[in-house]
Design a protein around this motif. Sequence first.
Motif, PDB file in Angstrom:
ATOM      1  N   ALA A 254       0.827  -1.207   0.000  1.00 18.12           N
ATOM      2  CA  ALA A 254       0.000   0.000   0.000  1.00 18.12           C
ATOM      3  C   ALA A 254       0.863   1.259   0.000  1.00 18.12           C
ATOM      4  CB  ALA A 254      -0.938  -0.017   1.206  1.00 18.12           C
ATOM      5  N   LEU A 255       1.908   1.279   0.817  1.00 18.56           N
ATOM      6  CA  LEU A 255       2.810   2.430   0.842  1.00 18.56           C
ATOM      7  C   LEU A 255       3.537   2.590  -0.494  1.00 18.56           C
ATOM      8  CD1 LEU A 255       4.291   2.120   4.444  1.00 18.56           C
ATOM      9  CD2 LEU A 255       2.928   4.029   3.560  1.00 18.56           C
ATOM     10  N   ALA A 256       3.887   1.447  -1.116  1.00 19.23           N
ATOM     11  CA  ALA A 256       4.528   1.509  -2.432  1.00 19.23           C
ATOM     12  C   ALA A 256       3.566   2.088  -3.466  1.00 19.23           C
ATOM     13  CB  ALA A 256       4.981   0.117  -2.851  1.00 19.23           C
ATOM     14  N   ALA A 257       2.276   1.725  -3.372  1.00 17.29           N
ATOM     15  CA  ALA A 257       1.279   2.272  -4.290  1.00 17.29           C
ATOM     16  C   ALA A 257       1.146   3.778  -4.096  1.00 17.29           C
ATOM     17  CB  ALA A 257      -0.067   1.584  -4.069  1.00 17.29           C
ATOM     18  N   ASN A 258       1.199   4.213  -2.852  1.00 13.27           N
ATOM     19  CA  ASN A 258       1.129   5.632  -2.549  1.00 13.27           C
ATOM     20  C   ASN A 258       2.284   6.383  -3.210  1.00 13.27           C
ATOM     21  OD1 ASN A 258       2.392   7.764  -0.401  1.00 13.27           O
ATOM     22  ND2 ASN A 258       0.173   7.947  -0.459  1.00 13.27           N
ATOM     23  N   THR A 259       3.490   5.872  -3.030  1.00  7.44           N
ATOM     24  CA  THR A 259       4.667   6.521  -3.613  1.00  7.44           C
ATOM     25  C   THR A 259       4.629   6.466  -5.134  1.00  7.44           C
ATOM     26  OG1 THR A 259       5.982   5.942  -1.669  1.00  7.44           O
ATOM     27  CG2 THR A 259       7.186   6.498  -3.667  1.00  7.44           C
ATOM     28  N   ALA A 260       4.169   5.339  -5.681  1.00  6.94           N
ATOM     29  CA  ALA A 260       4.118   5.194  -7.132  1.00  6.94           C
ATOM     30  C   ALA A 260       3.171   6.211  -7.759  1.00  6.94           C
ATOM     31  CB  ALA A 260       3.677   3.776  -7.496  1.00  6.94           C
ATOM     32  N   VAL A 261       2.026   6.426  -7.139  1.00 10.53           N
ATOM     33  CA  VAL A 261       1.077   7.413  -7.667  1.00 10.53           C
ATOM     34  C   VAL A 261       1.701   8.801  -7.658  1.00 10.53           C
ATOM     35  CG1 VAL A 261      -1.103   8.599  -7.199  1.00 10.53           C
ATOM     36  CG2 VAL A 261      -0.993   6.110  -7.109  1.00 10.53           C
ATOM     37  N   ILE A 262       2.399   9.142  -6.556  1.00 12.67           N
ATOM     38  CA  ILE A 262       3.051  10.453  -6.478  1.00 12.67           C
ATOM     39  C   ILE A 262       4.080  10.606  -7.593  1.00 12.67           C
ATOM     40  CG2 ILE A 262       4.574  11.903  -5.088  1.00 12.67           C
ATOM     41  CD1 ILE A 262       3.205  10.707  -2.605  1.00 12.67           C
ATOM     42  N   VAL A 263       4.919   9.594  -7.766  1.00  9.26           N
ATOM     43  CA  VAL A 263       6.000   9.674  -8.753  1.00  9.26           C
ATOM     44  C   VAL A 263       5.448   9.735 -10.170  1.00  9.26           C
ATOM     45  CG1 VAL A 263       7.944   8.407  -9.737  1.00  9.26           C
ATOM     46  CG2 VAL A 263       7.695   8.563  -7.255  1.00  9.26           C
ATOM     47  N   ILE A 264       4.406   8.945 -10.438  1.00 10.76           N
ATOM     48  CA  ILE A 264       3.852   8.887 -11.794  1.00 10.76           C
ATOM     49  C   ILE A 264       2.997  10.112 -12.108  1.00 10.76           C
ATOM     50  CG2 ILE A 264       2.266   7.615 -13.292  1.00 10.76           C
ATOM     51  CD1 ILE A 264       3.196   5.052 -11.842  1.00 10.76           C
ATOM     52  N   ALA A 265       2.210  10.545 -11.122  1.00 14.33           N
ATOM     53  CA  ALA A 265       1.203  11.566 -11.399  1.00 14.33           C
ATOM     54  C   ALA A 265       1.667  12.991 -11.157  1.00 14.33           C
ATOM     55  CB  ALA A 265      -0.046  11.299 -10.549  1.00 14.33           C
ATOM     56  N   ILE A 295     -13.621   4.549   0.931  1.00 13.68           N
ATOM     57  CA  ILE A 295     -13.158   3.268   0.385  1.00 13.68           C
ATOM     58  C   ILE A 295     -12.500   2.435   1.487  1.00 13.68           C
ATOM     59  CG2 ILE A 295     -11.525   2.213  -1.220  1.00 13.68           C
ATOM     60  CD1 ILE A 295     -12.087   4.533  -3.126  1.00 13.68           C
ATOM     61  N   ALA A 296     -11.736   3.100   2.370  1.00 14.36           N
ATOM     62  CA  ALA A 296     -11.158   2.373   3.504  1.00 14.36           C
ATOM     63  C   ALA A 296     -12.261   1.806   4.389  1.00 14.36           C
ATOM     64  CB  ALA A 296     -10.258   3.307   4.316  1.00 14.36           C
ATOM     65  N   GLY A 297     -13.338   2.573   4.563  1.00 13.48           N
ATOM     66  CA  GLY A 297     -14.464   2.075   5.344  1.00 13.48           C
ATOM     67  C   GLY A 297     -15.073   0.838   4.720  1.00 13.48           C
ATOM     68  N   TYR A 298     -15.186   0.840   3.408  1.00 14.46           N
ATOM     69  CA  TYR A 298     -15.718  -0.355   2.736  1.00 14.46           C
ATOM     70  C   TYR A 298     -14.782  -1.548   2.920  1.00 14.46           C
ATOM     71  CZ  TYR A 298     -17.152  -3.578  -0.903  1.00 14.46           C
ATOM     72  OH  TYR A 298     -17.544  -4.711  -1.568  1.00 14.46           O
ATOM     73  N   ALA A 299     -13.469  -1.279   2.877  1.00 17.43           N
ATOM     74  CA  ALA A 299     -12.514  -2.383   3.034  1.00 17.43           C
ATOM     75  C   ALA A 299     -12.670  -3.071   4.379  1.00 17.43           C
ATOM     76  CB  ALA A 299     -11.086  -1.858   2.871  1.00 17.43           C
ATOM     77  N   GLY A 300     -12.942  -2.297   5.440  1.00 24.25           N
ATOM     78  CA  GLY A 300     -13.006  -2.893   6.773  1.00 24.25           C
ATOM     79  C   GLY A 300     -14.395  -3.213   7.259  1.00 24.25           C
ATOM     80  N   VAL A 311      -7.738  -4.902  -2.182  1.00 25.00           N
ATOM     81  CA  VAL A 311      -7.652  -3.939  -3.283  1.00 25.00           C
ATOM     82  C   VAL A 311      -8.166  -2.572  -2.844  1.00 25.00           C
ATOM     83  CG1 VAL A 311      -8.533  -3.364  -5.573  1.00 25.00           C
ATOM     84  CG2 VAL A 311      -7.781  -5.700  -5.072  1.00 25.00           C
ATOM     85  N   ALA A 312      -9.267  -2.561  -2.088  1.00 27.67           N
ATOM     86  CA  ALA A 312      -9.825  -1.296  -1.606  1.00 27.67           C
ATOM     87  C   ALA A 312      -8.849  -0.593  -0.677  1.00 27.67           C
ATOM     88  CB  ALA A 312     -11.156  -1.556  -0.891  1.00 27.67           C
ATOM     89  N   PHE A 313      -8.187  -1.345   0.182  1.00 31.00           N
ATOM     90  CA  PHE A 313      -7.247  -0.750   1.130  1.00 31.00           C
ATOM     91  C   PHE A 313      -6.054  -0.146   0.398  1.00 31.00           C
ATOM     92  CE2 PHE A 313      -3.900  -0.914   4.412  1.00 31.00           C
ATOM     93  CZ  PHE A 313      -4.544  -0.232   5.419  1.00 31.00           C
ATOM     94  N   ILE A 314      -5.528  -0.849  -0.585  1.00 25.89           N
ATOM     95  CA  ILE A 314      -4.416  -0.317  -1.376  1.00 25.89           C
ATOM     96  C   ILE A 314      -4.863   0.924  -2.144  1.00 25.89           C
ATOM     97  CG2 ILE A 314      -2.856  -0.806  -3.303  1.00 25.89           C
ATOM     98  CD1 ILE A 314      -2.809  -3.723  -2.355  1.00 25.89           C
TER      99      ILE A 314
END
Length: 448
Positions: A254-265, A295-300, A311-314
């Motif tokens: 999840a943290l990697a996805a966060n960083t990837a979005v920042i770097v790409i976007a 979305i986090a609420g839906y995940a949990g 997937v929702a949490f990521i």
Amino acid sequence: MGAAMRRIQAGNALSAFGLGFTVPYLYVYVAQVRDLGAGTAGAVLAVFAMAALVVLPFIGRVIDRRGPLPVLVGGAVLASVGALAMGVSGSVPAAVLSATLLGAGTAVMQPALATMIVWCSSPATRTRAFATQFFLANLGLGVGGLIGGQLVDVSRPGSFTLLFAIEAVMFLVLAGIALTVRLPRPAALAPVVPQDGGGGRGGGMRALLSHRAMLQLCVLGFVLFFACYGQFESGLAAYGTEAAGIDPSTLGIALAANTAVIVIAQFVVLRLVERRKRSRVIAAVGLVWALAWVIAGYAGLGHGSQMVATVAFISTYALFGLGEAMLSPTVAPLVADLAPASMVGQYNSAFALVKQLALAVGPAVGGPMGAALHGPYIVTFVLFSLGITALALRLGRQLTPAQDQPSLVPVSRVVAQHKPEAEAETGSETAPGARAGAEAKAVSAPTR
């Protein structure tokens, strides 16, 4: 981008790269590798944050009086000593002292770097300069964390000593690069005309506290950092593992996805936001983060499969990254545009202090809620995110058109000046005005 700015950005990226080697593993290192226990590890992390809270109220005035360069170099050397000491700490006092040095040093570097970026940029280039800083800091942290993860071995303390040594070297590299930077002479900058009532002639904390727009921005900043960064590794992580049943290893993804979005976007987003009103961009971030919390609420709290929950949490972390990419070209330049010419360092330090407070309070509040009060936790942070939108729109009414939307200012217009004390004493009157110039995981906190 001029030569001075290129060197500043390179040093920023390399220091973030060094931080990435150790930040994800500090708790494990103290608690398990050095066998000092979870209590000591928690105390070390707390001391790291408290050291920043102690030094930030004072460092802004030093920056404004002496310039950002000596402060940055001093902070980098201090952080380097702290990192080396942490790498060989085998006792509680040694670990606590090392964390104090490391926390104070990294905290000092944040406003100093921000002020250097202000001095080396123009109103036309400042937004992109801060976006680049945020992009490179996240890229450095991500790459450093990935490489560090391949080197660490809990059974070998020496592997962690190596990580801290690399971090120490990167801080010294930052100091070395900074010493090669030729900052523009402040006297060469044109006078500014004040665009609002902020700042005044008094200077110091009294002037800052009388500046309504800056106070509103600080309140907004606290909510921003409390509702996002203050939850990443505490409340949201606890909620994910307890309520959503997320495997702990998924937190890294999840943290990697966060960083990837920042770097790409980052630069795609920059093109979309740099000609829009800053207040409205920040307001949009609140809506994006409110969606992330839903979305986090839906995940949990939803009844989907474990795969859907994962997937929702990521996706929650990815949406946070999108919001961060929108904030980087808006908030830090706005802090500087609000600052009087002779108080850029103090404004940057004040905002860094607000950020640090949010990073300290966020885990303390969010951690227990995320672990045990799952429904109230999600509702609370959906409301905080909507509060960001409301606060941003309210702030917009306090800003001048040029502060809220710098693209309206003609490129040839200079709107910032650093006025050294010596110049003031000669009787050369310069009107105070808007001056542009912050954050870590940028830092991470760090700088982020």
